[in-house]
Write a protein that holds these residues in place. Structure first.
Motif, PDB file in Angstrom:
ATOM      1  N   ASN A 174       0.818  -1.214   0.000  1.00  0.00           N
ATOM      2  CA  ASN A 174       0.000   0.000   0.000  1.00  0.00           C
ATOM      3  C   ASN A 174       0.852   1.265   0.000  1.00  0.00           C
ATOM      4  OD1 ASN A 174       0.960  -0.374   2.596  1.00  0.00           O
ATOM      5  ND2 ASN A 174      -0.871   0.480   3.584  1.00  0.00           N
ATOM      6  N   ARG A 175       2.172   1.084  -0.160  1.00  0.00           N
ATOM      7  CA  ARG A 175       3.077   2.225  -0.239  1.00  0.00           C
ATOM      8  C   ARG A 175       4.365   1.750  -0.896  1.00  0.00           C
ATOM      9  NH1 ARG A 175       4.640   2.747   6.206  1.00  0.00           N
ATOM     10  NH2 ARG A 175       6.008   0.933   6.323  1.00  0.00           N
ATOM     11  N   PRO A 176       5.196   2.653  -1.428  1.00  0.00           N
ATOM     12  CA  PRO A 176       6.458   2.234  -2.035  1.00  0.00           C
ATOM     13  C   PRO A 176       7.332   1.488  -1.026  1.00  0.00           C
ATOM     14  CG  PRO A 176       5.970   4.507  -2.602  1.00  0.00           C
ATOM     15  CD  PRO A 176       4.983   4.108  -1.548  1.00  0.00           C
ATOM     16  N   THR A 177       7.765   0.290  -1.381  1.00  0.00           N
ATOM     17  CA  THR A 177       8.489  -0.574  -0.447  1.00  0.00           C
ATOM     18  C   THR A 177       9.691  -1.193  -1.144  1.00  0.00           C
ATOM     19  OG1 THR A 177       6.402  -1.097   0.661  1.00  0.00           O
ATOM     20  CG2 THR A 177       8.249  -2.555   1.111  1.00  0.00           C
ATOM     21  N   LEU A 178      10.765  -1.353  -0.408  1.00  0.00           N
ATOM     22  CA  LEU A 178      11.956  -2.013  -0.935  1.00  0.00           C
ATOM     23  C   LEU A 178      11.782  -3.523  -0.826  1.00  0.00           C
ATOM     24  CD1 LEU A 178      14.866  -1.930  -2.013  1.00  0.00           C
ATOM     25  CD2 LEU A 178      15.656  -1.718   0.361  1.00  0.00           C
ATOM     26  N   ILE A 179      12.063  -4.230  -1.914  1.00  0.00           N
ATOM     27  CA  ILE A 179      11.958  -5.686  -1.962  1.00  0.00           C
ATOM     28  C   ILE A 179      13.316  -6.251  -2.356  1.00  0.00           C
ATOM     29  CG2 ILE A 179      10.755  -7.662  -2.975  1.00  0.00           C
ATOM     30  CD1 ILE A 179       8.480  -5.748  -3.745  1.00  0.00           C
ATOM     31  N   THR A 180      13.746  -7.300  -1.660  1.00  0.00           N
ATOM     32  CA  THR A 180      14.968  -8.003  -2.025  1.00  0.00           C
ATOM     33  C   THR A 180      14.667  -9.495  -2.014  1.00  0.00           C
ATOM     34  OG1 THR A 180      17.355  -8.175  -1.621  1.00  0.00           O
ATOM     35  CG2 THR A 180      15.919  -8.175   0.321  1.00  0.00           C
ATOM     36  N   ASP A 181      15.687 -10.309  -2.198  1.00  0.00           N
ATOM     37  CA  ASP A 181      15.480 -11.751  -2.254  1.00  0.00           C
ATOM     38  C   ASP A 181      16.682 -12.451  -1.654  1.00  0.00           C
ATOM     39  OD1 ASP A 181      17.304 -11.218  -4.373  1.00  0.00           O
ATOM     40  OD2 ASP A 181      16.730 -13.091  -5.346  1.00  0.00           O
ATOM     41  N   ALA A 182      16.691 -13.784  -1.736  1.00  0.00           N
ATOM     42  CA  ALA A 182      17.828 -14.557  -1.236  1.00  0.00           C
ATOM     43  C   ALA A 182      18.243 -15.605  -2.256  1.00  0.00           C
ATOM     44  CB  ALA A 182      17.470 -15.234   0.091  1.00  0.00           C
ATOM     45  N   GLY A 183      17.947 -15.361  -3.529  1.00  0.00           N
ATOM     46  CA  GLY A 183      18.193 -16.346  -4.568  1.00  0.00           C
ATOM     47  C   GLY A 183      19.650 -16.492  -4.966  1.00  0.00           C
ATOM     48  N   SER A 184      19.991 -17.682  -5.464  1.00  0.00           N
ATOM     49  CA  SER A 184      21.362 -18.008  -5.839  1.00  0.00           C
ATOM     50  C   SER A 184      21.710 -17.580  -7.257  1.00  0.00           C
ATOM     51  CB  SER A 184      21.585 -19.521  -5.694  1.00  0.00           C
ATOM     52  OG  SER A 184      22.925 -19.863  -5.902  1.00  0.00           O
ATOM     53  N   THR A 185      20.732 -17.097  -8.019  1.00  0.00           N
ATOM     54  CA  THR A 185      20.996 -16.499  -9.334  1.00  0.00           C
ATOM     55  C   THR A 185      20.366 -15.118  -9.345  1.00  0.00           C
ATOM     56  OG1 THR A 185      18.989 -17.439 -10.333  1.00  0.00           O
ATOM     57  CG2 THR A 185      21.012 -18.757 -10.464  1.00  0.00           C
ATOM     58  N   LYS A 186      20.833 -14.270 -10.242  1.00  0.00           N
ATOM     59  CA  LYS A 186      20.366 -12.889 -10.224  1.00  0.00           C
ATOM     60  C   LYS A 186      19.964 -12.346 -11.587  1.00  0.00           C
ATOM     61  CE  LYS A 186      20.149 -11.912  -6.017  1.00  0.00           C
ATOM     62  NZ  LYS A 186      19.576 -13.250  -5.842  1.00  0.00           N
ATOM     63  N   ALA A 187      20.745 -12.592 -12.642  1.00  0.00           N
ATOM     64  CA  ALA A 187      20.456 -11.974 -13.937  1.00  0.00           C
ATOM     65  C   ALA A 187      19.091 -12.390 -14.462  1.00  0.00           C
ATOM     66  CB  ALA A 187      21.542 -12.342 -14.942  1.00  0.00           C
ATOM     67  N   LEU A 204      14.989 -27.578  -5.217  1.00  0.00           N
ATOM     68  CA  LEU A 204      15.529 -26.232  -5.056  1.00  0.00           C
ATOM     69  C   LEU A 204      16.680 -25.976  -6.022  1.00  0.00           C
ATOM     70  CD1 LEU A 204      15.600 -25.827  -1.158  1.00  0.00           C
ATOM     71  CD2 LEU A 204      13.996 -24.786  -2.762  1.00  0.00           C
ATOM     72  N   TRP A 205      17.483 -27.008  -6.287  1.00  0.00           N
ATOM     73  CA  TRP A 205      18.696 -26.822  -7.069  1.00  0.00           C
ATOM     74  C   TRP A 205      18.487 -26.945  -8.577  1.00  0.00           C
ATOM     75  CZ3 TRP A 205      23.451 -24.947  -6.199  1.00  0.00           C
ATOM     76  CH2 TRP A 205      23.749 -24.642  -4.871  1.00  0.00           C
ATOM     77  N   ARG A 206      17.525 -27.746  -9.014  1.00  0.00           N
ATOM     78  CA  ARG A 206      17.302 -27.883 -10.458  1.00  0.00           C
ATOM     79  C   ARG A 206      17.063 -26.518 -11.122  1.00  0.00           C
ATOM     80  NH1 ARG A 206      13.477 -27.146 -13.378  1.00  0.00           N
ATOM     81  NH2 ARG A 206      12.001 -27.016 -11.637  1.00  0.00           N
ATOM     82  N   PRO A 207      16.206 -25.636 -10.574  1.00  0.00           N
ATOM     83  CA  PRO A 207      16.012 -24.329 -11.210  1.00  0.00           C
ATOM     84  C   PRO A 207      17.266 -23.454 -11.200  1.00  0.00           C
ATOM     85  CG  PRO A 207      14.226 -24.814  -9.674  1.00  0.00           C
ATOM     86  CD  PRO A 207      15.291 -25.833  -9.433  1.00  0.00           C
ATOM     87  N   ILE A 208      18.110 -23.615 -10.192  1.00  0.00           N
ATOM     88  CA  ILE A 208      19.348 -22.834 -10.145  1.00  0.00           C
ATOM     89  C   ILE A 208      20.244 -23.193 -11.323  1.00  0.00           C
ATOM     90  CG2 ILE A 208      21.491 -22.459  -8.848  1.00  0.00           C
ATOM     91  CD1 ILE A 208      19.831 -22.828  -6.276  1.00  0.00           C
ATOM     92  N   PHE A 209      20.420 -24.495 -11.563  1.00  0.00           N
ATOM     93  CA  PHE A 209      21.253 -24.924 -12.688  1.00  0.00           C
ATOM     94  C   PHE A 209      20.656 -24.457 -14.012  1.00  0.00           C
ATOM     95  CE2 PHE A 209      22.166 -28.572  -9.647  1.00  0.00           C
ATOM     96  CZ  PHE A 209      23.328 -27.986  -9.179  1.00  0.00           C
ATOM     97  N   ALA A 210      19.336 -24.515 -14.133  1.00  0.00           N
ATOM     98  CA  ALA A 210      18.690 -24.085 -15.370  1.00  0.00           C
ATOM     99  C   ALA A 210      18.862 -22.589 -15.591  1.00  0.00           C
ATOM    100  CB  ALA A 210      17.205 -24.457 -15.334  1.00  0.00           C
ATOM    101  N   ALA A 211      18.718 -21.807 -14.531  1.00  0.00           N
ATOM    102  CA  ALA A 211      18.797 -20.350 -14.644  1.00  0.00           C
ATOM    103  C   ALA A 211      20.207 -19.878 -14.982  1.00  0.00           C
ATOM    104  CB  ALA A 211      18.316 -19.697 -13.354  1.00  0.00           C
ATOM    105  N   ASN A 212      21.210 -20.597 -14.493  1.00  0.00           N
ATOM    106  CA  ASN A 212      22.603 -20.176 -14.689  1.00  0.00           C
ATOM    107  C   ASN A 212      23.353 -21.148 -15.601  1.00  0.00           C
ATOM    108  OD1 ASN A 212      24.587 -18.238 -14.225  1.00  0.00           O
ATOM    109  ND2 ASN A 212      25.400 -19.273 -12.417  1.00  0.00           N
ATOM    110  N   ARG A 213      22.634 -21.768 -16.518  1.00  0.00           N
ATOM    111  CA  ARG A 213      23.145 -22.867 -17.339  1.00  0.00           C
ATOM    112  C   ARG A 213      24.448 -22.531 -18.060  1.00  0.00           C
ATOM    113  NH1 ARG A 213      22.299 -24.057 -22.729  1.00  0.00           N
ATOM    114  NH2 ARG A 213      22.486 -26.269 -23.312  1.00  0.00           N
ATOM    115  N   ALA A 214      24.497 -21.399 -18.759  1.00  0.00           N
ATOM    116  CA  ALA A 214      25.682 -21.075 -19.562  1.00  0.00           C
ATOM    117  C   ALA A 214      26.919 -20.916 -18.681  1.00  0.00           C
ATOM    118  CB  ALA A 214      25.431 -19.803 -20.364  1.00  0.00           C
ATOM    119  N   ASN A 215      26.786 -20.226 -17.566  1.00  0.00           N
ATOM    120  CA  ASN A 215      27.926 -20.031 -16.664  1.00  0.00           C
ATOM    121  C   ASN A 215      28.353 -21.342 -16.012  1.00  0.00           C
ATOM    122  OD1 ASN A 215      28.450 -17.171 -16.835  1.00  0.00           O
ATOM    123  ND2 ASN A 215      26.538 -16.832 -15.738  1.00  0.00           N
ATOM    124  N   VAL A 216      27.396 -22.177 -15.650  1.00  0.00           N
ATOM    125  CA  VAL A 216      27.734 -23.462 -15.023  1.00  0.00           C
ATOM    126  C   VAL A 216      28.474 -24.348 -16.014  1.00  0.00           C
ATOM    127  CG1 VAL A 216      26.796 -25.558 -13.978  1.00  0.00           C
ATOM    128  CG2 VAL A 216      25.838 -23.341 -13.365  1.00  0.00           C
TER     129      VAL A 216
END
Length: 290
Positions: A89-102, A227-239
């Protein structure tokens, strides 16, 4: 020190639960609301004092929030960020704790609903264990949290997140999302697959002979596959690039062994020992607050 009256944690598992417990134990937040899908697990987390209240209703949780931390699997974070922003209901800062970012930044619109802002975070802390029952208030003490601002991030938001994570006991490092993903492929994602490979390559009949070396090396292979399968998929090229580099080093070790080159093998072992000791010194430096 970050002054958070109301902290909202979306996804009260190991990391989310530890953020909640640390914020309460250290007086960083006066109120911590846990959001999730499983009412029973949320109720248990509240009974155990992990959060002060819990709900499955994102709108009810995010109303009046000062900070929202999304701690869900990486392939769902962007959607939860959008949902949380729409619920504010107001401007709020949001962050996360994910292992990939781009990938997360790429999925988010340039402007979130309600003028909310997103700046990514990644605590380099965790365990092969899961669930709020394994959460620990001291999980972030002496650990590094990478904060990943983009060109459009507000400086005051970045500094506020730095203060928040520092108040939980962590050291903060700033990195662009792409650089974070490249580095984490080498230091976290590829090592996880290598641990998996070692576990899979060990014959069942040999398991009674495993000792601390094997168990230490394969510890992370016991982590949650969902939890880990999506991490590998998201960062596939770098991995894949990190695995290529590992393959070259493994080939050098194999060649030294096949050619019976005691000198080459000794040099490689000595260099590995040096790298390991350097990593320990850096980690100890972080623990001392450097």
């Amino acid at each position: 020190m970050a002054d958070v009256q109301k902290l909202v944690v979306v996804g009260v598992g190991l990391l989310g639960g530890s953020i909640a417990k640390a914020a309460l134990a250290r007086g960083v937040a006066a109120e911590v609301v846990g959001v999730g899908r499983n009412r029973e697990k949320l109720a248990q987390a509240q009974r155990n004092g992990v959060v002060t209240s819990a709900t499955t209703d994102m709108s009810a949780a995010c109303c009046g929030a000062d900070l929202i931390v999304v701690c869900t699997p990486v392939d769902t974070i962007a959607a939860h960020v959008r949902d949380a922003a729409a619920a504010c209901n107001r401007p709020t800062l949001i962050t996360d704790a994910g292992s990939t970012k781009a990938d997360i930044v790429g999925e988010l619109p340039a402007e979130l609903p309600g003028r909310c802002r997103f700046v990514g975070s990644h605590p380099l802390a965790g365990s092969e264990k899961t669930g709020a029952e394994n959460a620990a208030a001291d999980l972030f003490v002496g650990r590094t949290v990478v904060v990943t601002p983009t060109d459009t991030s507000r400086g005051e938001d970045v500094e506020w997140l730095r203060a928040f994570w520092t108040a939980l006991g962590a050291s903060v490092r700033l990195m662009p999302p792409d650089e974070h993903d490249r580095a984490l492929a080498a230091t976290s994602h590829a090592p996880h697959l290598i641990a998996v490979a070692l576990a899979l390559a060990t014959a069942t009949e040999d398991l009674p002979l495993t000792a601390s070396g094997w168990l230490d090396t394969t510890r992370i292979a016991a982590a949650d596959a969902q939890l880990w399968r999506p991490i590998f998929a998201a960062n596939r090229a770098n991995v894949l690039k990190a695995l290529d580099e590992f393959g070259k080093t493994l080939a050098s070790l194999r060649h030294a062994l096949e050619s019976e080159s005691a000198g080459d093998l000794t040099n490689l072992l000595a260099e590995a020992r040096r790298v390991r000791k350097a990593a320990e010194e850096i980690r100890n430096g972080n623990a001392l607050g450097s």
